[in-house]
Motif scaffolding. Structure first.
Motif, mmCIF file in Angstrom:
data_model
loop_
_atom_site.group_PDB
_atom_site.id
_atom_site.type_symbol
_atom_site.label_atom_id
_atom_site.label_comp_id
_atom_site.label_asym_id
_atom_site.label_seq_id
_atom_site.Cartn_x
_atom_site.Cartn_y
_atom_site.Cartn_z
ATOM 1 N N THR A 341 37.412 38.989 39.726
ATOM 2 C CA THR A 341 37.951 38.742 38.390
ATOM 3 C C THR A 341 37.894 37.240 38.136
ATOM 4 N N ASN A 388 34.991 43.209 34.661
ATOM 5 C CA ASN A 388 36.397 43.583 34.839
ATOM 6 C C ASN A 388 37.265 43.221 33.643
ATOM 7 N N SER A 389 36.847 42.239 32.864
ATOM 8 C CA SER A 389 37.618 41.842 31.681
ATOM 9 C C SER A 389 37.143 42.549 30.421
#
Length: 685
Positions: A341, A388-389
């Protein structure tokens, strides 16, 4: 003819006195005068005891006689009460689970033990009851309060321990049937009040029965609702104790394992399940494990956890059918997930913060992204963080490197193939990465190494959102986001005819330049320490000289090269403190030192006499284990042909530190760097 009498009630506490007086007034007619005295609430004993004295316990009688030095006059009838629990509150405890450890808290040992006896006499014998009262030794307290968080008390809540989470206050114990019978006879009211007493008593029993029935019906209804809820859960659930005996299960569990019996409560896991591997998994003590099983043509993921308030285990059977969570777990198991991340991207330099901000904004869009950066700058790290974002963060993340696979292999990996599509192809065919990444992200690393043939197919995926397997004529739609990366100059490759322009502009919709380490050297300190933390759990300290030396190198291999250096230094260190001596010689690095570093031995020619003097003094003081502070340096200058004030020395020290010859430290004075030591070695040579 009614006989008028006076009845005196004597108790220990005010609470007991009030409760027993109310009970007496309910059964004793008004022609009998009732006076009540709690020993805790009076300053002297009564002057007139009347015709009958009722003591709430023998302990109270003894206290009146011994502590108050008061004897009951002759001719006064004495009755010692036998007491039982208050039936109005019995429903609060009768439904507690069997073998529950419970403290019975009272003001004295005798009353606590009497309270336990009273509970057992009325059938409350399913609990493990322990007397608790003031005066217990610490050893006794520790023994009976261990693993106990429930207490019953007859109106003595102030004596309950603080850690007890559930307190059942059943109120003071009341007079039992025989005691009231004796009282009615003693005051001459037995014949007239016996029927009234019997009716009242039966009424109380009926009220209690109704309350218990209501509680039981409520719990039955609640259990019905809970059963409906857990039966509605898509996962199979079963709860069992340390012996493997089942207490709760849902319908899904029974059907998934083909168990015909409807009621499994009380049945042992080992008698119900014949899969040895599953039974061993359920009964072992490891709670962090998971087990995947093939059950009735269904893949089932089994996990378990322990209930915090007892020794029961909850096992969960998760089917892959229509289960997003199962798919997520399978993605992780197969490596189809993004490991990093934005929190994993180290660096707070202005350039790095700017790069991360751009990446975070692009992550929220559906744009195809092209990451451009030198080898080792962290392009896959950024691709992973962007995924992931993004809104598809829970979906698969698959990566393929074009530089590590042949052209034919890349094509079959990306697009898949049909059975027998080519020599050596699997008889079952193969699902391509684009199809496996459905709904998620595919990371195409080193896209500049792809062939024109593969580029044409990639362009079709970007334009049409569809793929065709090798050896197939069927077109399959795909919904996949592409993040590509390269360390090459794609514009130059386009000019050379090695990269398609239309693909380049499709990929460049979201463009990002990942900065090399040499452009953000202020991040080296944080990176170095973070890399140490990932290599070892030991506490490693680092001299400032080490960081200064590393910042004086351009790092052509970027963060990857820095990571290799950390591994090397940690492997060869002598202790948990890294110094400049632990930095390998320049021959270790991919590039040699800068020109000015190659000429360090001759740098004394570029230093003033005052600067050379200060360097020599710092060296000599270090040899003598003395601190090289401004005051002592000024004193030494007075003894030579050079006189320097402390102010002048401060200026020289600042200049030497800026040039990289020394390091200044509060409290421990100045020390020579490796560069400074070479100057001194050159002087001495």
């Amino acid at each position: 003819m009614q006989v008028c009498r006076k009845l005196t009630l004597i108790t220990g506490s005010v609470g007991t006195c009030n409760a027993l007086k109310v009970q007496l007034e309910e059964y004793i007619p008004t022609c009998v005068t009732i006076q009540a005295y709690p020993l805790d609430g009076i300053s002297k004993p009564p002057s007139d005891f009347g015709d009958v004295v009722l003591f709430s316990s023998s302990l109270v009688k003894r206290e009146l006689e011994e502590d108050w030095n008061c004897m009951i006059p002759k001719g006064v009838q004495i009755i010692i009460a036998d007491r039982t629990i208050n039936y109005e509150f019995i429903d609060r405890i009768v439904l507690l689970s069997p073998k529950t450890k419970v403290l019975f808290v009272s003001d004295a040992k005798e009353s606590a033990e009497e309270g336990i006896r009273a509970l057992k006499e009325v059938g409350i014998d399913h609990l493990d009851l322990y007397p608790y009262y003031p005066g217990l030794s610490n050893c006794e307290k520790s023994k009976i309060t261990k693993d106990t968080d429930i207490a019953i008390t007859p109106g003595e809540k102030d004596k309950v321990l603080d850690h007890i989470r559930k307190v059942y206050d059943i109120g003071p114990r009341l007079l039992d049937f025989p005691t009231i019978f004796k009282l009615l006879r003693a005051v001459g009211q037995l014949e007239t009040r016996a029927r009234h007493f019997s009716i009242k008593y039966i009424q109380k029993i009926i009220i209690l029965a109704k309350k218990l029935s209501h509680s039981t019906n409520y719990i039955s209804e609640l259990n019905h609702h809970l059963t409906t809820v857990i039966d509605g859960i898509e996962d199979g659930l079963v709860v069992f104790d340390s012996r493997g005996i089942i207490s709760v299960h849902n319908e899904k569990f029974r059907k998934m394992l083909d168990i015909p019996a409807l009621n499994l409560r009380g049945v042992k896991i080992s008698e119900l399940i014949y899969n040895k591997k599953l039974v061993e998994f359920l009964m072992n003590h490891r709670l962090d494990d998971e087990l995947t099983l093939d059950i009735n043509s269904d893949k089932v993921l089994v996990s378990k956890f322990k209930l915090t308030d007892n020794d029961h285990i909850v096992a969960r059977f998760l089917s892959h059918k229509n289960s997003v969570e199962y798919k997520e777990k399978e993605n992780i198991k197969q490596g189809h997930f993004a490991k990093y991340t934005f929190e994993n991207i180290v660096g707070e330099s202005s350039l790095m913060n700017q790069t991360k901000n751009i990446a975070k904004k692009l992550a929220k869009t559906e744009l195809t992204i092209l990451l451009h950066g030198e080898s080792g700058t962290g392009k896959e790290l950024f691709a992973s963080a962007i995924h992931n974002s993004s809104p598809m963060g829970d979906a698969p993340f698959l990566a393929v490197n074009f530089s590590s696979l042949s052209d034919d292999l890349i094509e079959s990996e990306l697009f898949g193939y049909e059975p027998g599509a080519f020599t050596g192809a699997s008889k079952k065919g193969k699902l391509g990465l684009f199809e496996q990444a459905e709904g998620g992200t595919i990371f195409l690393d080193e896209i500049g190494d792809s062939s024109l043939k593969v580029q044409a197919k990639l362009l079709r995926v970007l334009q049409e959102k569809e793929v065709m397997r090798i050896g197939d004529t069927k077109i399959r739609p795909v919904n996949v986001r592409i993040i590509a990366a390269t360390n090459q100059d794609l514009k130059m490759l386009m000019k050379q005819g090695q990269f398609r322009k239309d693909l380049y502009y499709r990929l460049k919709m979201g463009y990002m330049k990942i900065p090399p380490l040499r452009q953000r050297k202020e991040d080296i300190s944080e990176l170095f320490n973070q890399l140490i933390d990932t290599e070892t759990t030991e506490k490693i300290t680092v001299d400032k000289e080490v960081i200064l030396a590393l910042q004086n190198y351009d790092w052509p291999g970027n963060v990857r090269e820095l990571r290799n250096l950390v591994s090397y230094m940690l492997a060869l260190r002598d202790c948990n403190h890294l110094t400049i001596d632990d930095v390998p010689s320049w021959g270790y690095f991919e590039e040699g030192p800068k020109i000015e570093e190659q000429e360090e031995i001759n740098l004394k020619d570029a230093l003033s006499d005052s600067e050379l003097f200060i360097l020599q003094c710092i060296y000599d003081l270090k040899e003598e284990n003395k601190t090289a502070g401004r005051k002592i340096l000024s004193e030494l200058s007075k003894q030579s042909s050079i006189y320097l004030t402390e102010g002048k020395i401060r200026t020289i020290l600042d200049r030497l530190e800026k040039k990289g010859y020394i390091l200044k430290s509060k409290g421990s004075g100045s020390v020579l760097t490796k560069k400074g030591k070479k100057v001194i070695d050159g002087n001495q040579g």
